[in-house]
Design a protein around this motif. Structure first.
Motif, PDB file in Angstrom:
ATOM      1  N   GLY A 198       0.750  -1.187   0.099  1.00 49.82           N
ATOM      2  CA  GLY A 198      -0.029  -0.210   0.026  1.00 49.82           C
ATOM      3  C   GLY A 198       1.066   1.480  -0.059  1.00 49.82           C
ATOM      4  O   GLY A 198       2.110   1.193   0.302  1.00 49.82           O
ATOM      5  N   THR A 199       0.414   2.370  -0.465  1.00 46.80           N
ATOM      6  CA  THR A 199       1.121   3.516  -0.504  1.00 46.80           C
ATOM      7  C   THR A 199       1.433   4.075   0.872  1.00 46.80           C
ATOM      8  O   THR A 199       2.473   4.638   0.887  1.00 46.80           O
ATOM      9  CB  THR A 199      -0.055   4.707  -1.154  1.00 46.80           C
ATOM     10  N   ASN A 200       0.740   3.721   1.661  1.00 44.28           N
ATOM     11  CA  ASN A 200       1.049   4.532   3.032  1.00 44.28           C
ATOM     12  C   ASN A 200       1.881   3.573   3.961  1.00 44.28           C
ATOM     13  O   ASN A 200       2.137   3.602   5.146  1.00 44.28           O
ATOM     14  CB  ASN A 200      -0.113   5.088   3.909  1.00 44.28           C
ATOM     15  N   SER A 231       0.246   6.310  -5.637  1.00 48.25           N
ATOM     16  CA  SER A 231      -0.830   7.045  -5.439  1.00 48.25           C
ATOM     17  C   SER A 231      -0.914   8.036  -6.367  1.00 48.25           C
ATOM     18  O   SER A 231       0.030   8.883  -6.644  1.00 48.25           O
ATOM     19  CB  SER A 231      -0.753   7.990  -4.069  1.00 48.25           C
ATOM     20  N   ARG A 235      -5.189   6.215  -9.824  1.00 43.45           N
ATOM     21  CA  ARG A 235      -5.669   5.098  -8.769  1.00 43.45           C
ATOM     22  C   ARG A 235      -6.442   5.778  -7.683  1.00 43.45           C
ATOM     23  O   ARG A 235      -5.981   6.859  -7.311  1.00 43.45           O
ATOM     24  CB  ARG A 235      -4.388   4.495  -8.287  1.00 43.45           C
ATOM     25  N   THR A 236      -7.289   5.053  -7.197  1.00 45.06           N
ATOM     26  CA  THR A 236      -8.067   5.400  -6.191  1.00 45.06           C
ATOM     27  C   THR A 236      -7.686   4.801  -4.793  1.00 45.06           C
ATOM     28  O   THR A 236      -7.428   3.423  -5.037  1.00 45.06           O
ATOM     29  CB  THR A 236      -9.413   5.438  -6.288  1.00 45.06           C
ATOM     30  N   LEU A 237      -7.139   5.317  -3.725  1.00 43.95           N
ATOM     31  CA  LEU A 237      -7.125   4.346  -2.721  1.00 43.95           C
ATOM     32  C   LEU A 237      -7.983   3.643  -2.092  1.00 43.95           C
ATOM     33  O   LEU A 237      -9.244   3.821  -2.500  1.00 43.95           O
ATOM     34  CB  LEU A 237      -6.568   5.403  -1.181  1.00 43.95           C
ATOM     35  N   THR A 238      -7.687   2.407  -1.779  1.00 41.35           N
ATOM     36  CA  THR A 238      -8.918   1.332  -1.238  1.00 41.35           C
ATOM     37  C   THR A 238      -9.077   2.069   0.099  1.00 41.35           C
ATOM     38  O   THR A 238      -8.531   2.941   0.875  1.00 41.35           O
ATOM     39  CB  THR A 238      -8.115  -0.073  -0.990  1.00 41.35           C
ATOM     40  N   GLU A 241      -6.679   1.528   3.106  1.00 43.58           N
ATOM     41  CA  GLU A 241      -5.664   2.630   2.938  1.00 43.58           C
ATOM     42  C   GLU A 241      -5.833   3.933   3.432  1.00 43.58           C
ATOM     43  O   GLU A 241      -5.475   4.604   4.259  1.00 43.58           O
ATOM     44  CB  GLU A 241      -5.000   2.548   1.390  1.00 43.58           C
ATOM     45  N   LYS A 242      -7.213   4.271   3.056  1.00 45.64           N
ATOM     46  CA  LYS A 242      -7.875   5.384   3.428  1.00 45.64           C
ATOM     47  C   LYS A 242      -7.859   5.712   5.091  1.00 45.64           C
ATOM     48  O   LYS A 242      -7.889   6.443   5.656  1.00 45.64           O
ATOM     49  CB  LYS A 242      -9.315   5.726   3.062  1.00 45.64           C
TER      50      LYS A 242
END
Length: 318
Positions: A198-200, A231, A235-238, A241-242
């Motif tokens: 994941g991005t974060n 990100s 792409r939209t964060l899942t 991930e939000k």
């Protein structure tokens, strides 16, 4: 000769054991695809699939419940199955995939043979459910450290919001104690397995997850790419991930060199086509792929999860 046979028998037993890895996942995937096609949200097939998964998890000793998702966007309820072993510690790891299959929402989609009542959905997502069930079977006694929760979601196909519904049902305590979400989806059609962070997700967690997965894959001679989800505008964060949860997607891709998800974030390779995403087409055009992917993923994910569930410094942290 007797000494030689005694010497080699453990090696033969280990080889036979490794060959059997993935057989249960393959059997379960084929059963779900064959007997529960058209698993659309609110459909009888979705209900039967949820009941079947509930039975399987219960037989394996998990505390299981069927979570009913009701929302204004859907005319009928969607059913998700949640199975867990509480560990000695409050933290837990989530293994996620989905039950539901797509349905045609427009005349054009119907002409394109999208989803529907006969849609077996092997890649979307009976194969992932099979892997989930074999992992649950192999990890059924691994709960002395962190907890383990399997979530088979429904209401995930457009325009539904099954992930958000499930997350809204979680207590603040459960959200705060979720160490990692592993999301398994579309594992058949792509040429190569891919584990995507994941991005974060922090660098330390990437090392413990995709880094360790790559090491295990090399050990077992499994072709596997790893990357960081990007990100970007594409792409939209899942929903996971939000919320800032450490996240790893397990999938398959045709992209040779994965750097970010922007390079691999594509629609399912079968494009939800009922004429392709079925056992007959896959067995003909991708011979032994279904069994192979189950074997590879269970081979890598089982020791990976056993390590992550141990309450040591190597376990993932927020």
């Amino acid at each position: 000769m007797l000494c030689s046979s005694l010497l080699f028998s453990p090696l033969l037993a280990q080889a036979q054991s490794e060959q059997e890895v993935g057989n249960y996942a393959d059997q379960q995937a084929r059963y779900i695809a064959t007997y529960f096609p058209g698993r659309m949200s609110g459909s009888p097939a979705e209900f039967l699939t949820a009941q079947y998964l509930d039975q399987q998890f219960t037989q394996l000793g998990y505390a299981t419940q069927i979570h009913r998702q009701v929302g204004e966007a859907r005319p009928r309820s969607a059913l998700s199955v949640v199975a867990e072993h509480r560990g000695q510690l409050p933290q837990q790891i989530l293994i996620v995939t989905h039950i539901d299959t797509p349905q045609a929402l427009t005349a054009q989609q119907r002409q394109q043979n999208i989803g529907g009542l006969t849609f077996q959905g092997v890649d979307n997502s009976a194969a992932s459910l099979g892997v989930m069930l074999e992992l649950a079977k192999r990890l059924a006694t691994t709960h002395k450290g962190y907890g383990l929760r399997f979530v088979a979601l429904s209401g995930t196909q457009p325009p539904q919001h099954g992930v958000q519904d499930y997350l809204n049902s979680l207590s603040t305590h459960d959200r705060a104690n979720t160490l990692l979400v592993i999301d398994i989806e579309n594992i058949i059609a792509g040429k190569k397995l891919a584990f995507l962070n994941g991005t974060n997700t922090a660098a330390a967690v990437r090392k413990q997850t995709t880094g360790e997965a790559k090491r295990l894959a090399q050990h077992y001679h499994v072709s596997l790419s790893t990357a960081q989800l990007a990100s970007s505008r594409s792409r939209t964060l899942t929903e996971f991930e939000k919320l800032g949860l450490p996240y790893m997607r397990v999938t398959a891709s045709n992209t040779n060199t994965l750097i970010t998800l922007a390079a691999a974030d594509e629609a399912p390779l079968f494009h939800d086509d009922a004429a392709k995403d079925n056992l007959a087409f896959i067995d003909s055009h991708y011979p032994k792929r279904l069994q192979q992917r189950g074997h590879q993923l269970v081979l890598v994910l089982t020791p990976l999860l056993r390590g992550l569930l141990a309450p040591t410094s190597s376990a993932p942290k927020h």
